[in-house]
Scaffold this motif. Structure first.
Motif, PDB file in Angstrom:
ATOM      1  N   LEU A 256       8.326   5.080   1.220  1.00  0.00           N
ATOM      2  CA  LEU A 256       7.276   5.329   0.234  1.00  0.00           C
ATOM      3  C   LEU A 256       5.926   5.175   0.937  1.00  0.00           C
ATOM      4  CD1 LEU A 256       8.947   3.459  -2.734  1.00  0.00           C
ATOM      5  CD2 LEU A 256       8.486   5.926  -2.613  1.00  0.00           C
ATOM      6  N   LEU A 257       5.214   6.288   1.016  1.00  0.00           N
ATOM      7  CA  LEU A 257       3.895   6.310   1.655  1.00  0.00           C
ATOM      8  C   LEU A 257       2.877   6.412   0.528  1.00  0.00           C
ATOM      9  CD1 LEU A 257       4.906   9.063   4.230  1.00  0.00           C
ATOM     10  CD2 LEU A 257       4.466   6.691   4.848  1.00  0.00           C
ATOM     11  N   VAL A 281      20.061   6.095  -2.761  1.00  0.00           N
ATOM     12  CA  VAL A 281      18.756   6.157  -2.104  1.00  0.00           C
ATOM     13  C   VAL A 281      18.313   4.749  -1.762  1.00  0.00           C
ATOM     14  CG1 VAL A 281      16.299   6.683  -2.454  1.00  0.00           C
ATOM     15  CG2 VAL A 281      18.055   8.299  -3.233  1.00  0.00           C
ATOM     16  N   ASN A 282      17.835   4.591  -0.548  1.00  0.00           N
ATOM     17  CA  ASN A 282      17.270   3.310  -0.132  1.00  0.00           C
ATOM     18  C   ASN A 282      15.765   3.525   0.058  1.00  0.00           C
ATOM     19  OD1 ASN A 282      17.596   1.111   2.723  1.00  0.00           O
ATOM     20  ND2 ASN A 282      17.414   0.575   0.600  1.00  0.00           N
ATOM     21  N   LEU A 283      15.002   2.905  -0.809  1.00  0.00           N
ATOM     22  CA  LEU A 283      13.549   3.071  -0.739  1.00  0.00           C
ATOM     23  C   LEU A 283      12.966   2.076   0.262  1.00  0.00           C
ATOM     24  CD1 LEU A 283      12.910   3.338  -4.575  1.00  0.00           C
ATOM     25  CD2 LEU A 283      12.909   5.217  -2.897  1.00  0.00           C
ATOM     26  N   ILE A 284      12.108   2.573   1.144  1.00  0.00           N
ATOM     27  CA  ILE A 284      11.506   1.708   2.170  1.00  0.00           C
ATOM     28  C   ILE A 284       9.986   1.779   2.028  1.00  0.00           C
ATOM     29  CG2 ILE A 284      11.511   1.113   4.626  1.00  0.00           C
ATOM     30  CD1 ILE A 284      13.667   3.239   5.081  1.00  0.00           C
ATOM     31  N   PRO A 285       9.383   0.757   1.441  1.00  0.00           N
ATOM     32  CA  PRO A 285       7.910   0.773   1.412  1.00  0.00           C
ATOM     33  C   PRO A 285       7.392   0.842   2.849  1.00  0.00           C
ATOM     34  CG  PRO A 285       8.790  -0.960  -0.006  1.00  0.00           C
ATOM     35  CD  PRO A 285       9.952  -0.432   0.790  1.00  0.00           C
ATOM     36  N   PHE A 286       6.428   1.709   3.081  1.00  0.00           N
ATOM     37  CA  PHE A 286       5.895   1.939   4.435  1.00  0.00           C
ATOM     38  C   PHE A 286       5.467   0.636   5.103  1.00  0.00           C
ATOM     39  CE2 PHE A 286       1.991   2.821   7.009  1.00  0.00           C
ATOM     40  CZ  PHE A 286       2.600   3.470   8.059  1.00  0.00           C
ATOM     41  N   PRO A 296       0.679   1.594   2.689  1.00  0.00           N
ATOM     42  CA  PRO A 296       1.861   1.229   1.904  1.00  0.00           C
ATOM     43  C   PRO A 296       1.647   1.631   0.439  1.00  0.00           C
ATOM     44  CG  PRO A 296       0.994  -0.658   3.119  1.00  0.00           C
ATOM     45  CD  PRO A 296      -0.024   0.420   3.220  1.00  0.00           C
ATOM     46  N   PRO A 297       2.719   1.809  -0.307  1.00  0.00           N
ATOM     47  CA  PRO A 297       2.586   2.118  -1.736  1.00  0.00           C
ATOM     48  C   PRO A 297       2.202   0.840  -2.489  1.00  0.00           C
ATOM     49  CG  PRO A 297       4.884   1.761  -1.151  1.00  0.00           C
ATOM     50  CD  PRO A 297       4.104   1.649   0.122  1.00  0.00           C
ATOM     51  N   HIS A 300       3.482  -1.414  -7.957  1.00  0.00           N
ATOM     52  CA  HIS A 300       3.725  -0.688  -9.201  1.00  0.00           C
ATOM     53  C   HIS A 300       4.420   0.654  -8.914  1.00  0.00           C
ATOM     54  CE1 HIS A 300       3.137   0.633 -13.277  1.00  0.00           C
ATOM     55  NE2 HIS A 300       2.491   1.707 -12.855  1.00  0.00           N
ATOM     56  N   ALA A 301       3.909   1.356  -7.896  1.00  0.00           N
ATOM     57  CA  ALA A 301       4.493   2.664  -7.551  1.00  0.00           C
ATOM     58  C   ALA A 301       5.945   2.494  -7.099  1.00  0.00           C
ATOM     59  CB  ALA A 301       3.662   3.330  -6.463  1.00  0.00           C
ATOM     60  N   VAL A 302       6.207   1.447  -6.335  1.00  0.00           N
ATOM     61  CA  VAL A 302       7.576   1.215  -5.847  1.00  0.00           C
ATOM     62  C   VAL A 302       8.499   0.988  -7.045  1.00  0.00           C
ATOM     63  CG1 VAL A 302       9.068  -0.323  -4.504  1.00  0.00           C
ATOM     64  CG2 VAL A 302       6.771   0.222  -3.667  1.00  0.00           C
ATOM     65  N   LYS A 303       8.067   0.130  -7.940  1.00  0.00           N
ATOM     66  CA  LYS A 303       8.919  -0.207  -9.095  1.00  0.00           C
ATOM     67  C   LYS A 303       9.166   1.019  -9.962  1.00  0.00           C
ATOM     68  CE  LYS A 303       8.212  -5.114  -9.568  1.00  0.00           C
ATOM     69  NZ  LYS A 303       6.957  -5.860  -9.703  1.00  0.00           N
TER      70      LYS A 303
END
Ligand code: SAH
Length: 339
Positions: A256-257, A281-286, A296-297, A300-303
Protein backbone atom coordinates in the motif's frame (compact mmCIF):
# COMPACT_ATOMS: atom_id res chain seq x y z
CA UNK A 1 39.81 -26.49 -2.65
CA UNK A 2 36.47 -27.99 -3.55
CA UNK A 3 33.65 -26.91 -1.24
CA UNK A 4 31.43 -29.84 -0.27
CA UNK A 5 28.72 -27.73 1.35
CA UNK A 6 25.66 -27.54 -0.89
CA UNK A 7 26.36 -30.76 -2.78
CA UNK A 8 23.61 -33.34 -3.13
CA UNK A 9 24.22 -36.92 -2.08
CA UNK A 10 24.69 -37.92 -5.72
CA UNK A 11 27.21 -35.13 -6.21
CA UNK A 12 29.06 -36.16 -3.06
CA UNK A 13 29.18 -39.76 -4.29
CA UNK A 14 30.63 -38.61 -7.60
CA UNK A 15 33.14 -36.38 -5.85
CA UNK A 16 34.33 -39.18 -3.57
CA UNK A 17 34.43 -41.92 -6.21
CA UNK A 18 35.84 -44.56 -6.24
CA UNK A 19 35.15 -44.67 -2.50
CA UNK A 20 32.05 -46.69 -1.61
CA UNK A 21 28.78 -44.78 -1.58
CA UNK A 22 28.27 -45.05 2.16
CA UNK A 23 31.13 -42.62 2.64
CA UNK A 24 29.10 -39.93 0.89
CA UNK A 25 26.18 -40.69 3.22
CA UNK A 26 28.41 -40.33 6.26
CA UNK A 27 29.78 -37.02 5.04
CA UNK A 28 26.32 -35.71 4.14
CA UNK A 29 25.18 -36.47 7.69
CA UNK A 30 28.17 -34.68 9.17
CA UNK A 31 27.68 -31.63 7.00
CA UNK A 32 23.91 -31.31 7.07
CA UNK A 33 22.83 -33.00 10.29
CA UNK A 34 25.77 -32.25 12.58
CA UNK A 35 26.89 -28.96 11.08
CA UNK A 36 30.53 -29.96 10.93
CA UNK A 37 32.92 -27.60 9.18
CA UNK A 38 36.09 -29.71 9.35
CA UNK A 39 36.90 -33.36 8.83
CA UNK A 40 38.87 -33.95 12.06
CA UNK A 41 35.86 -34.80 14.16
CA UNK A 42 34.27 -37.18 11.66
CA UNK A 43 34.98 -40.17 13.85
CA UNK A 44 33.39 -42.74 11.60
CA UNK A 45 35.95 -42.03 8.86
CA UNK A 46 39.41 -43.62 8.99
CA UNK A 47 42.11 -41.18 10.04
CA UNK A 48 43.95 -41.31 6.72
CA UNK A 49 40.75 -40.44 4.88
CA UNK A 50 40.13 -37.49 7.18
CA UNK A 51 43.64 -36.24 6.55
CA UNK A 52 43.27 -36.66 2.80
CA UNK A 53 39.91 -34.91 2.74
CA UNK A 54 41.31 -31.98 4.70
CA UNK A 55 43.78 -31.34 1.90
CA UNK A 56 41.26 -31.76 -0.93
CA UNK A 57 38.00 -30.36 0.40
CA UNK A 58 36.49 -27.67 2.54
CA UNK A 59 33.04 -27.21 4.10
CA UNK A 60 32.24 -23.55 3.80
CA UNK A 61 29.05 -21.62 4.35
CA UNK A 62 28.95 -17.89 4.89
CA UNK A 63 30.84 -15.58 7.17
CA UNK A 64 29.07 -13.18 9.51
CA UNK A 65 29.95 -9.58 8.71
CA UNK A 66 27.34 -7.86 10.82
CA UNK A 67 24.39 -8.64 13.04
CA UNK A 68 21.58 -6.24 13.86
CA UNK A 69 18.90 -7.05 16.40
CA UNK A 70 15.66 -5.12 16.13
CA UNK A 71 14.23 -3.47 19.22
CA UNK A 72 11.12 -5.60 18.66
CA UNK A 73 13.17 -8.46 20.16
CA UNK A 74 11.90 -10.73 17.40
CA UNK A 75 13.81 -9.78 14.28
CA UNK A 76 17.50 -10.14 13.55
CA UNK A 77 19.24 -9.17 10.36
CA UNK A 78 22.56 -10.71 9.37
CA UNK A 79 24.92 -9.45 6.72
CA UNK A 80 26.79 -12.46 5.40
CA UNK A 81 29.98 -12.39 3.39
CA UNK A 82 30.42 -14.78 0.46
CA UNK A 83 33.63 -16.27 -0.89
CA UNK A 84 34.07 -13.65 -3.64
CA UNK A 85 33.60 -10.71 -1.27
CA UNK A 86 29.95 -10.13 -2.16
CA UNK A 87 27.51 -9.75 0.74
CA UNK A 88 23.88 -10.70 1.24
CA UNK A 89 21.30 -10.09 3.90
CA UNK A 90 19.25 -12.72 5.64
CA UNK A 91 16.54 -11.99 8.18
CA UNK A 92 15.36 -14.15 11.07
CA UNK A 93 11.82 -13.55 12.27
CA UNK A 94 10.65 -15.18 15.48
CA UNK A 95 6.88 -15.54 15.11
CA UNK A 96 4.60 -17.09 17.69
CA UNK A 97 4.04 -19.92 15.20
CA UNK A 98 7.76 -20.57 14.72
CA UNK A 99 11.04 -19.23 13.39
CA UNK A 100 11.07 -18.08 9.84
CA UNK A 101 14.12 -17.17 7.76
CA UNK A 102 13.90 -14.74 4.87
CA UNK A 103 16.72 -15.43 2.43
CA UNK A 104 18.14 -13.57 -0.53
CA UNK A 105 18.35 -15.24 -3.93
CA UNK A 106 20.63 -12.79 -5.74
CA UNK A 107 23.20 -10.14 -4.92
CA UNK A 108 21.29 -7.04 -5.98
CA UNK A 109 18.33 -7.24 -8.34
CA UNK A 110 17.65 -6.25 -11.92
CA UNK A 111 13.86 -5.99 -11.77
CA UNK A 112 13.73 -2.26 -11.12
CA UNK A 113 10.59 -2.06 -8.96
CA UNK A 114 10.13 1.59 -8.13
CA UNK A 115 9.53 1.18 -4.39
CA UNK A 116 12.27 -1.30 -3.50
CA UNK A 117 15.78 -0.76 -2.11
CA UNK A 118 17.19 -4.07 -3.32
CA UNK A 119 17.22 -3.05 -6.97
CA UNK A 120 18.83 0.38 -6.60
CA UNK A 121 22.25 -0.78 -7.76
CA UNK A 122 21.09 -3.40 -10.25
CA UNK A 123 22.07 -7.04 -10.28
CA UNK A 124 25.54 -8.08 -9.20
CA UNK A 125 25.14 -11.84 -9.56
CA UNK A 126 23.01 -14.88 -8.87
CA UNK A 127 23.54 -16.83 -5.68
CA UNK A 128 24.39 -20.51 -5.98
CA UNK A 129 22.21 -23.19 -4.39
CA UNK A 130 24.98 -23.69 -1.83
CA UNK A 131 25.00 -20.01 -0.93
CA UNK A 132 21.22 -19.89 -0.49
CA UNK A 133 21.29 -23.05 1.60
CA UNK A 134 24.19 -21.53 3.52
CA UNK A 135 21.98 -18.59 4.54
CA UNK A 136 19.47 -21.00 6.07
CA UNK A 137 22.14 -23.09 7.75
CA UNK A 138 23.77 -20.02 9.20
CA UNK A 139 20.55 -19.05 10.99
CA UNK A 140 19.72 -22.64 11.86
CA UNK A 141 23.00 -22.94 13.68
CA UNK A 142 22.42 -19.75 15.63
CA UNK A 143 18.98 -21.02 16.62
CA UNK A 144 20.15 -24.47 17.57
CA UNK A 145 18.31 -26.17 14.73
CA UNK A 146 14.90 -24.62 14.91
CA UNK A 147 14.26 -22.95 11.59
CA UNK A 148 10.63 -23.84 10.94
CA UNK A 149 10.01 -22.14 7.64
CA UNK A 150 11.82 -20.40 4.83
CA UNK A 151 10.67 -17.50 2.70
CA UNK A 152 12.61 -16.61 -0.42
CA UNK A 153 11.68 -12.95 -0.17
CA UNK A 154 14.96 -11.19 0.49
CA UNK A 155 17.07 -9.41 -2.09
CA UNK A 156 16.70 -10.63 -5.65
CA UNK A 157 14.14 -12.24 -7.91
CA UNK A 158 14.24 -15.98 -7.18
CA UNK A 159 12.65 -17.00 -10.47
CA UNK A 160 15.44 -15.21 -12.38
CA UNK A 161 17.80 -17.65 -10.66
CA UNK A 162 15.62 -20.63 -11.40
CA UNK A 163 17.93 -23.64 -11.65
CA UNK A 164 19.93 -22.88 -8.52
CA UNK A 165 16.72 -22.09 -6.65
CA UNK A 166 15.18 -25.45 -7.53
CA UNK A 167 18.36 -27.28 -6.66
CA UNK A 168 18.42 -25.58 -3.26
CA UNK A 169 14.74 -26.35 -2.59
CA UNK A 170 15.14 -30.03 -3.44
CA UNK A 171 18.23 -30.30 -1.26
CA UNK A 172 16.54 -28.52 1.66
CA UNK A 173 13.72 -31.06 1.40
CA UNK A 174 15.97 -34.13 1.42
CA UNK A 175 15.93 -36.21 4.60
CA UNK A 176 19.71 -36.17 4.76
CA UNK A 177 19.56 -32.35 4.74
CA UNK A 178 16.97 -30.41 6.83
CA UNK A 179 14.06 -32.50 5.52
CA UNK A 180 11.95 -29.38 5.25
CA UNK A 181 8.43 -29.84 3.97
CA UNK A 182 7.71 -27.90 0.78
CA UNK A 183 4.68 -26.50 2.55
CA UNK A 184 6.99 -24.61 4.85
CA UNK A 185 8.67 -22.84 1.97
CA UNK A 186 7.40 -19.70 0.22
CA UNK A 187 8.76 -18.25 -3.00
CA UNK A 188 7.97 -14.64 -3.74
CA UNK A 189 8.12 -13.42 -7.32
CA UNK A 190 7.48 -10.16 -9.12
CA UNK A 191 5.78 -12.23 -11.82
CA UNK A 192 8.08 -14.08 -14.22
CA UNK A 193 5.20 -15.88 -15.94
CA UNK A 194 7.11 -18.60 -17.87
CA UNK A 195 9.03 -19.52 -14.69
CA UNK A 196 5.78 -19.77 -12.68
CA UNK A 197 4.56 -22.27 -15.28
CA UNK A 198 7.79 -24.21 -15.04
CA UNK A 199 7.60 -24.23 -11.24
CA UNK A 200 4.09 -25.66 -11.43
CA UNK A 201 5.49 -28.69 -13.25
CA UNK A 202 8.34 -29.36 -10.82
CA UNK A 203 6.02 -31.19 -8.41
CA UNK A 204 7.39 -29.31 -5.45
CA UNK A 205 4.32 -27.74 -3.85
CA UNK A 206 5.89 -24.65 -2.33
CA UNK A 207 3.69 -21.68 -1.53
CA UNK A 208 3.74 -19.12 -4.29
CA UNK A 209 3.58 -15.44 -3.42
CA UNK A 210 3.09 -13.02 -6.26
CA UNK A 211 3.95 -9.35 -5.86
CA UNK A 212 0.94 -7.73 -7.48
CA UNK A 213 0.81 -4.20 -6.07
CA UNK A 214 -1.66 -2.76 -8.59
CA UNK A 215 -5.04 -3.82 -9.96
CA UNK A 216 -4.49 -2.64 -13.54
CA UNK A 217 -1.73 -2.81 -16.13
CA UNK A 218 -1.16 0.92 -16.37
CA UNK A 219 -0.36 1.41 -12.70
CA UNK A 220 1.45 -1.91 -12.39
CA UNK A 221 3.73 -1.11 -15.34
CA UNK A 222 4.52 2.26 -13.79
CA UNK A 223 5.53 0.58 -10.51
CA UNK A 224 7.04 -2.63 -11.81
CA UNK A 225 8.82 -2.70 -15.19
CA UNK A 226 8.34 -6.50 -15.43
CA UNK A 227 4.66 -5.87 -16.09
CA UNK A 228 5.49 -4.61 -19.57
CA UNK A 229 6.85 -8.06 -20.39
CA UNK A 230 4.19 -10.13 -18.60
CA UNK A 231 0.92 -8.27 -18.09
CA UNK A 232 -1.68 -8.83 -15.40
CA UNK A 233 -3.87 -11.14 -17.43
CA UNK A 234 -1.13 -13.68 -18.09
CA UNK A 235 0.17 -13.35 -14.53
CA UNK A 236 -3.21 -14.02 -12.95
CA UNK A 237 -3.76 -16.96 -15.28
CA UNK A 238 -0.38 -18.42 -14.29
CA UNK A 239 -1.21 -17.90 -10.61
CA UNK A 240 -4.60 -19.57 -10.96
CA UNK A 241 -3.04 -22.40 -12.85
CA UNK A 242 -0.41 -22.87 -10.13
CA UNK A 243 -3.11 -22.97 -7.46
CA UNK A 244 -5.17 -25.50 -9.43
CA UNK A 245 -2.20 -27.75 -10.16
CA UNK A 246 -0.73 -27.73 -6.65
CA UNK A 247 -3.88 -27.24 -4.57
CA UNK A 248 -1.96 -24.48 -2.81
CA UNK A 249 -3.57 -21.10 -2.32
CA UNK A 250 -1.55 -18.34 -3.98
CA UNK A 251 -0.78 -15.24 -1.94
CA UNK A 252 -0.90 -11.93 -3.76
CA UNK A 253 1.25 -9.34 -2.07
CA UNK A 254 0.01 -5.81 -2.35
CA UNK A 255 2.12 -2.91 -1.10
CA UNK A 256 0.00 0.00 0.00
CA UNK A 257 1.61 3.20 -1.25
CA UNK A 258 -0.01 6.29 0.23
CA UNK A 259 -2.20 8.04 -2.37
CA UNK A 260 -0.97 5.80 -5.21
CA UNK A 261 -2.78 2.45 -5.01
CA UNK A 262 -4.56 2.52 -1.65
CA UNK A 263 -8.04 3.92 -2.35
CA UNK A 264 -11.32 2.06 -2.13
CA UNK A 265 -11.52 2.10 -5.91
CA UNK A 266 -8.22 0.21 -6.09
CA UNK A 267 -9.53 -2.30 -3.54
CA UNK A 268 -12.67 -2.75 -5.63
CA UNK A 269 -10.68 -3.44 -8.78
CA UNK A 270 -8.35 -5.79 -6.92
CA UNK A 271 -11.27 -7.78 -5.55
CA UNK A 272 -12.67 -7.97 -9.06
CA UNK A 273 -9.56 -9.33 -10.76
CA UNK A 274 -9.01 -11.91 -8.02
CA UNK A 275 -12.60 -13.07 -7.70
CA UNK A 276 -12.98 -16.81 -8.12
CA UNK A 277 -9.27 -17.52 -7.61
CA UNK A 278 -7.82 -19.82 -4.95
CA UNK A 279 -5.96 -16.86 -3.54
CA UNK A 280 -5.55 -14.46 -0.69
CA UNK A 281 -4.04 -11.02 -0.38
CA UNK A 282 -1.28 -9.93 1.94
CA UNK A 283 -1.29 -6.18 2.36
CA UNK A 284 2.11 -4.60 3.02
CA UNK A 285 2.10 -0.98 4.15
CA UNK A 286 5.02 0.66 2.33
CA UNK A 287 8.28 0.63 4.27
CA UNK A 288 10.24 3.80 3.74
CA UNK A 289 13.33 3.61 1.56
CA UNK A 290 15.31 6.86 1.57
CA UNK A 291 15.96 6.90 -2.16
CA UNK A 292 12.28 6.35 -2.96
CA UNK A 293 9.73 9.13 -2.82
CA UNK A 294 6.63 7.12 -1.91
CA UNK A 295 4.84 7.57 1.40
CA UNK A 296 3.31 4.96 3.65
CA UNK A 297 -0.50 4.77 3.63
CA UNK A 298 -2.49 6.17 6.56
CA UNK A 299 -3.70 3.65 9.13
CA UNK A 300 -7.21 4.51 8.10
CA UNK A 301 -6.50 3.68 4.44
CA UNK A 302 -4.95 0.34 5.42
CA UNK A 303 -7.94 -0.62 7.55
CA UNK A 304 -10.42 0.43 4.88
CA UNK A 305 -8.61 -1.49 2.15
CA UNK A 306 -8.39 -4.56 4.35
CA UNK A 307 -12.04 -4.36 5.31
CA UNK A 308 -13.16 -3.88 1.72
CA UNK A 309 -11.38 -7.00 0.51
CA UNK A 310 -12.58 -9.15 3.38
CA UNK A 311 -16.18 -8.10 2.88
CA UNK A 312 -16.00 -8.67 -0.87
CA UNK A 313 -14.95 -12.29 -0.95
CA UNK A 314 -11.16 -11.91 -0.83
CA UNK A 315 -9.33 -13.15 2.26
CA UNK A 316 -6.82 -10.50 3.19
CA UNK A 317 -4.23 -10.11 5.92
CA UNK A 318 -2.04 -7.18 6.84
CA UNK A 319 1.64 -8.03 7.03
CA UNK A 320 3.08 -7.44 10.43
CA UNK A 321 6.19 -5.47 9.65
CA UNK A 322 9.20 -6.59 11.56
CA UNK A 323 12.63 -5.10 11.91
CA UNK A 324 12.01 -1.75 10.20
CA UNK A 325 14.32 -0.07 12.73
CA UNK A 326 17.24 -2.11 11.38
CA UNK A 327 16.05 -1.81 7.77
CA UNK A 328 15.16 -5.49 7.75
CA UNK A 329 11.58 -5.08 6.60
CA UNK A 330 10.29 -5.93 3.11
CA UNK A 331 11.95 -3.95 0.39
CA UNK A 332 14.59 -2.47 2.68
CA UNK A 333 17.25 -5.11 2.12
CA UNK A 334 20.37 -4.23 0.22
CA UNK A 335 23.90 -5.60 -0.02
CA UNK A 336 25.41 -3.23 2.53
CA UNK A 337 24.08 -2.50 5.96
CA UNK A 338 24.01 1.25 6.47
CA UNK A 339 22.16 1.39 9.75
N1 SAH B 1 11.62 -10.30 -6.09
C1 SAH B 1 10.65 -10.94 -5.25
C2 SAH B 1 11.07 -11.09 -3.81
C3 SAH B 1 11.69 -9.90 -3.12
S1 SAH B 1 10.67 -8.58 -2.60
C4 SAH B 1 9.32 -10.24 -5.36
O1 SAH B 1 9.23 -9.23 -6.05
O2 SAH B 1 8.34 -10.72 -4.83
C5 SAH B 1 9.68 -9.17 -1.30
C6 SAH B 1 8.39 -8.36 -1.13
O3 SAH B 1 8.65 -7.06 -0.57
C7 SAH B 1 7.71 -8.12 -2.44
O4 SAH B 1 6.34 -8.27 -2.36
C8 SAH B 1 8.09 -6.68 -2.71
O5 SAH B 1 7.31 -6.12 -3.66
C9 SAH B 1 7.98 -6.09 -1.33
N2 SAH B 1 8.60 -4.78 -1.18
C10 SAH B 1 9.59 -4.24 -1.92
N3 SAH B 1 9.88 -2.99 -1.50
C11 SAH B 1 9.05 -2.72 -0.48
C12 SAH B 1 8.87 -1.61 0.40
N4 SAH B 1 9.63 -0.51 0.30
N5 SAH B 1 7.89 -1.67 1.33
C13 SAH B 1 7.14 -2.80 1.48
N6 SAH B 1 7.29 -3.89 0.71
C14 SAH B 1 8.23 -3.86 -0.28
Amino acid sequence: MKNLFGLTLAELEAELAPLPKFRAKQIAAHIYKHGMKTFDAMNDLPKNLRAEFSTRFEIKTAELLKRLDSSDGLTTKFLLGLSDGAAVEVVLMRHDYGNSVCISSQVGCQMGCKFCASTLKGLERNLTAAEMLGEIFFVNEILDNVVDSVVVMGTGEPLMNYDELIKMLRLLHEDYCLGMSYRKITISTCGIVPAIKKLRDEKIPVTLSVSLHAPDDKLRSALMPINSAFGLKSLLEAGDDYAQATGRRVTYEYILLGGVNDTEEHARRLAKILSGQLANVNLIPFNPVVERSFSPPTNHAVKKFFHFLNTHGIGATIRKEMGADVNAACGQLRAKIKT
